[in-house]
Design a protein around this motif. Structure first.
Motif, PDB file in Angstrom:
ATOM      1  N   GLN A  76       0.883  -1.290   0.030  1.00  0.00           N
ATOM      2  CA  GLN A  76      -0.135  -0.090  -0.018  1.00  0.00           C
ATOM      3  C   GLN A  76       1.028   1.357   0.027  1.00  0.00           C
ATOM      4  O   GLN A  76       0.663   2.185  -0.696  1.00  0.00           O
ATOM      5  N   PRO A  77       1.981   1.244   0.891  1.00  0.00           N
ATOM      6  CA  PRO A  77       2.754   2.610   0.894  1.00  0.00           C
ATOM      7  C   PRO A  77       3.443   2.603  -0.536  1.00  0.00           C
ATOM      8  O   PRO A  77       3.440   3.836  -0.964  1.00  0.00           O
ATOM      9  N   LEU A  78       3.748   1.698  -1.203  1.00  0.00           N
ATOM     10  CA  LEU A  78       4.640   1.696  -2.276  1.00  0.00           C
ATOM     11  C   LEU A  78       3.231   2.173  -3.332  1.00  0.00           C
ATOM     12  O   LEU A  78       3.645   3.175  -4.253  1.00  0.00           O
ATOM     13  N   HIS A  79       2.367   1.765  -3.468  1.00  0.00           N
ATOM     14  CA  HIS A  79       1.247   1.978  -4.544  1.00  0.00           C
ATOM     15  C   HIS A  79       0.736   3.398  -4.350  1.00  0.00           C
ATOM     16  O   HIS A  79       0.657   4.384  -5.240  1.00  0.00           O
ATOM     17  N   ALA A  80       0.623   3.751  -2.943  1.00  0.00           N
ATOM     18  CA  ALA A  80       0.215   5.250  -2.612  1.00  0.00           C
ATOM     19  C   ALA A  80       1.228   6.178  -3.127  1.00  0.00           C
ATOM     20  O   ALA A  80       0.915   7.357  -3.364  1.00  0.00           O
ATOM     21  N   ASP A  81       2.586   6.025  -2.867  1.00  0.00           N
ATOM     22  CA  ASP A  81       3.528   6.782  -3.188  1.00  0.00           C
ATOM     23  C   ASP A  81       3.751   6.876  -4.800  1.00  0.00           C
ATOM     24  O   ASP A  81       3.694   8.069  -5.458  1.00  0.00           O
ATOM     25  N   HIS A  82       3.451   6.033  -5.569  1.00  0.00           N
ATOM     26  CA  HIS A  82       3.333   5.951  -6.854  1.00  0.00           C
ATOM     27  C   HIS A  82       2.193   6.666  -7.408  1.00  0.00           C
ATOM     28  O   HIS A  82       2.160   7.575  -8.593  1.00  0.00           O
ATOM     29  N   ALA A  83       1.136   6.451  -6.800  1.00  0.00           N
ATOM     30  CA  ALA A  83      -0.131   7.464  -7.123  1.00  0.00           C
ATOM     31  C   ALA A  83       0.052   8.903  -6.817  1.00  0.00           C
ATOM     32  O   ALA A  83      -0.125   9.573  -7.875  1.00  0.00           O
ATOM     33  N   LEU A  84       0.740   9.163  -5.910  1.00  0.00           N
ATOM     34  CA  LEU A  84       0.922  10.537  -5.519  1.00  0.00           C
ATOM     35  C   LEU A  84       2.150  11.033  -6.832  1.00  0.00           C
ATOM     36  O   LEU A  84       1.974  12.294  -7.208  1.00  0.00           O
ATOM     37  N   MET A  85       3.003  10.140  -7.157  1.00  0.00           N
ATOM     38  CA  MET A  85       4.045  10.600  -8.041  1.00  0.00           C
ATOM     39  C   MET A  85       3.332  11.210  -9.281  1.00  0.00           C
ATOM     40  O   MET A  85       3.734  11.847 -10.076  1.00  0.00           O
ATOM     41  N   ALA A  86       2.319  10.369  -9.762  1.00  0.00           N
ATOM     42  CA  ALA A  86       1.380  10.307 -10.809  1.00  0.00           C
ATOM     43  C   ALA A  86       0.832  11.640 -10.821  1.00  0.00           C
ATOM     44  O   ALA A  86       0.841  12.644 -11.854  1.00  0.00           O
ATOM     45  N   LYS A  87       0.315  11.918  -9.748  1.00  0.00           N
ATOM     46  CA  LYS A  87      -0.099  13.371  -9.553  1.00  0.00           C
ATOM     47  C   LYS A  87       0.813  14.632  -9.506  1.00  0.00           C
ATOM     48  O   LYS A  87       0.542  15.533 -10.130  1.00  0.00           O
ATOM     49  N   ILE A  88       1.980  14.332  -9.090  1.00  0.00           N
ATOM     50  CA  ILE A  88       2.952  15.450  -8.980  1.00  0.00           C
ATOM     51  C   ILE A  88       3.641  15.528 -10.448  1.00  0.00           C
ATOM     52  O   ILE A  88       3.609  16.706 -10.823  1.00  0.00           O
ATOM     53  N   ALA A  89       3.543  14.418 -11.069  1.00  0.00           N
ATOM     54  CA  ALA A  89       4.041  14.684 -12.471  1.00  0.00           C
ATOM     55  C   ALA A  89       3.129  15.387 -13.188  1.00  0.00           C
ATOM     56  O   ALA A  89       3.548  16.343 -14.436  1.00  0.00           O
ATOM     57  N   ASP A  90       1.880  15.581 -12.879  1.00  0.00           N
ATOM     58  CA  ASP A  90       0.711  16.257 -13.377  1.00  0.00           C
ATOM     59  C   ASP A  90       0.820  17.752 -12.912  1.00  0.00           C
ATOM     60  O   ASP A  90      -0.014  18.528 -13.061  1.00  0.00           O
ATOM     61  N   GLY A  91       1.546  18.226 -12.052  1.00  0.00           N
ATOM     62  CA  GLY A  91       1.720  19.513 -11.254  1.00  0.00           C
ATOM     63  C   GLY A  91       0.810  19.652  -9.781  1.00  0.00           C
ATOM     64  O   GLY A  91       0.534  21.016  -9.811  1.00  0.00           O
ATOM     65  N   LYS A 121      10.749  20.177  -9.751  1.00  0.00           N
ATOM     66  CA  LYS A 121      11.104  20.622 -11.205  1.00  0.00           C
ATOM     67  C   LYS A 121      10.962  19.558 -12.226  1.00  0.00           C
ATOM     68  O   LYS A 121      10.687  19.969 -13.424  1.00  0.00           O
ATOM     69  N   ASN A 122      11.358  18.414 -11.745  1.00  0.00           N
ATOM     70  CA  ASN A 122      11.809  17.191 -12.811  1.00  0.00           C
ATOM     71  C   ASN A 122      10.868  16.256 -12.735  1.00  0.00           C
ATOM     72  O   ASN A 122      11.055  15.022 -13.597  1.00  0.00           O
ATOM     73  N   ALA A 123       9.760  16.367 -12.011  1.00  0.00           N
ATOM     74  CA  ALA A 123       8.841  15.231 -11.639  1.00  0.00           C
ATOM     75  C   ALA A 123       8.275  14.520 -12.817  1.00  0.00           C
ATOM     76  O   ALA A 123       8.097  13.337 -13.073  1.00  0.00           O
ATOM     77  N   PRO A 124       7.765  15.559 -14.125  1.00  0.00           N
ATOM     78  CA  PRO A 124       7.453  15.005 -15.207  1.00  0.00           C
ATOM     79  C   PRO A 124       8.512  13.756 -15.777  1.00  0.00           C
ATOM     80  O   PRO A 124       7.965  13.153 -16.829  1.00  0.00           O
ATOM     81  N   LEU A 125       9.680  14.260 -15.442  1.00  0.00           N
ATOM     82  CA  LEU A 125      10.789  13.448 -16.358  1.00  0.00           C
ATOM     83  C   LEU A 125      11.133  11.994 -15.601  1.00  0.00           C
ATOM     84  O   LEU A 125      11.917  11.329 -16.057  1.00  0.00           O
ATOM     85  N   ILE A 126      10.754  11.928 -14.435  1.00  0.00           N
ATOM     86  CA  ILE A 126      11.243  10.765 -13.364  1.00  0.00           C
ATOM     87  C   ILE A 126      10.173   9.617 -13.716  1.00  0.00           C
ATOM     88  O   ILE A 126       9.008   9.758 -13.543  1.00  0.00           O
ATOM     89  N   THR A 127      10.843   8.395 -13.651  1.00  0.00           N
ATOM     90  CA  THR A 127      10.296   7.104 -13.833  1.00  0.00           C
ATOM     91  C   THR A 127      10.831   6.247 -12.901  1.00  0.00           C
ATOM     92  O   THR A 127      11.943   6.403 -12.597  1.00  0.00           O
ATOM     93  N   PHE A 128      10.131   5.425 -12.369  1.00  0.00           N
ATOM     94  CA  PHE A 128      10.378   4.622 -11.179  1.00  0.00           C
ATOM     95  C   PHE A 128      10.316   3.285 -11.649  1.00  0.00           C
ATOM     96  O   PHE A 128       9.305   2.838 -11.938  1.00  0.00           O
ATOM     97  N   LYS A 129      11.330   2.312 -11.194  1.00  0.00           N
ATOM     98  CA  LYS A 129      11.205   0.704 -11.297  1.00  0.00           C
ATOM     99  C   LYS A 129      11.021   0.353  -9.819  1.00  0.00           C
ATOM    100  O   LYS A 129      10.443  -0.792  -9.705  1.00  0.00           O
ATOM    101  N   GLY A 130      11.570   1.120  -9.076  1.00  0.00           N
ATOM    102  CA  GLY A 130      11.724   0.753  -7.608  1.00  0.00           C
ATOM    103  C   GLY A 130      10.524   1.708  -6.737  1.00  0.00           C
ATOM    104  O   GLY A 130       9.590   2.043  -7.429  1.00  0.00           O
ATOM    105  N   SER A 131      10.973   1.907  -5.416  1.00  0.00           N
ATOM    106  CA  SER A 131       9.908   2.586  -4.565  1.00  0.00           C
ATOM    107  C   SER A 131      10.564   4.041  -4.754  1.00  0.00           C
ATOM    108  O   SER A 131      11.631   4.463  -5.031  1.00  0.00           O
TER     109      SER A 131
END
Length: 195
Positions: free
Chosen positions: A4-19, A62-72
């Motif tokens: 769940q924390p991993l999933h929650a972080d990735h969901a947040l990251m998707a939103k962050i990438a959208d500003g 500033k770089n969130a839209p360019l960052i991709t994650f394979k891990g956490s």
């Protein structure tokens, strides 16, 4: 449940990438204390640790839209803080007296928890850069480092001279040096990369 924390972080990251500022604030508040402690353990200076965390999060936003994650996301942030602190040291932004202490800290193996994460991040960065190499250079580099062929064997296999093989490997290592930019990592590349 542990996912769940991993999933929650990735969901947040998707939103962050959208500003999404709110998602960024949530991530910031979740990791700021832990990243501060991590930076402080390395720097032994409260102000420098605060600055390192703040600058890392600023870069991250500033770089969130360019960052991709394979891990956490947490592993990425820990790596980003560590990278930032080591860059500070290289650029003499931290008092010289701390350098020996930090070098000893690193050498003593206090990164036991993060060693696997650091190694995996390094391998990912290297693999990504290898994929960007011109096809012939990539082929020669992979035959040398992944398949452990000698320069002579590669030359015979590809019908080229040994000097061409040597030159292509030198260029490949120079290209990786720009991305990796750390002598200990370059040693890893030269000695045991992608076994």
């Amino acid at each position: 449940m542990a996912d769940q924390p991993l999933h929650a972080d990735h969901a947040l990251m998707a939103k962050i990438a959208d500003g999404d500022h709110r998602a960024f604030a949530l991530l910031y508040n979740r990791y700021w204390p832990l990243l501060y402690l991590h930076a402080y353990r390395m720097l032994r200076d409260e102000k420098a640790a605060e600055d390192a965390v703040q600058e890392t999060f600023t870069w991250f936003w500033k770089n969130a839209p360019l960052i991709t994650f394979k891990g956490s996301v947490s592993s990425y942030l820990y790596g980003a803080i560590r990278h930032h602190v080591l860059n500070q040291i290289r650029h003499e932004k931290v008092k010289g007296a701390y350098f020996d202490e930090i070098a000893a800290y690193i050498t003593a193996g206090h990164y036991q928890v993060d060693e696997v994460v650091r190694y995996n991040e390094l391998v990912e960065a290297i693999e990504s850069e290898i994929d960007r190499m011109p096809p012939r250079m990539r082929e020669i580099f992979n035959l040398s480092r992944k398949h452990l062929h000698s320069h002579k064997e590669i030359a015979e296999l590809l019908g080229i001279s040994e000097s061409t093989v040597r030159e292509q490997i030198k260029r490949a290592l120079r290209q990786l040096r720009v991305v990796v930019n750390d002598k200990s990592y370059l040693l890893l590349i030269a000695m045991q990369l992608l076994r």
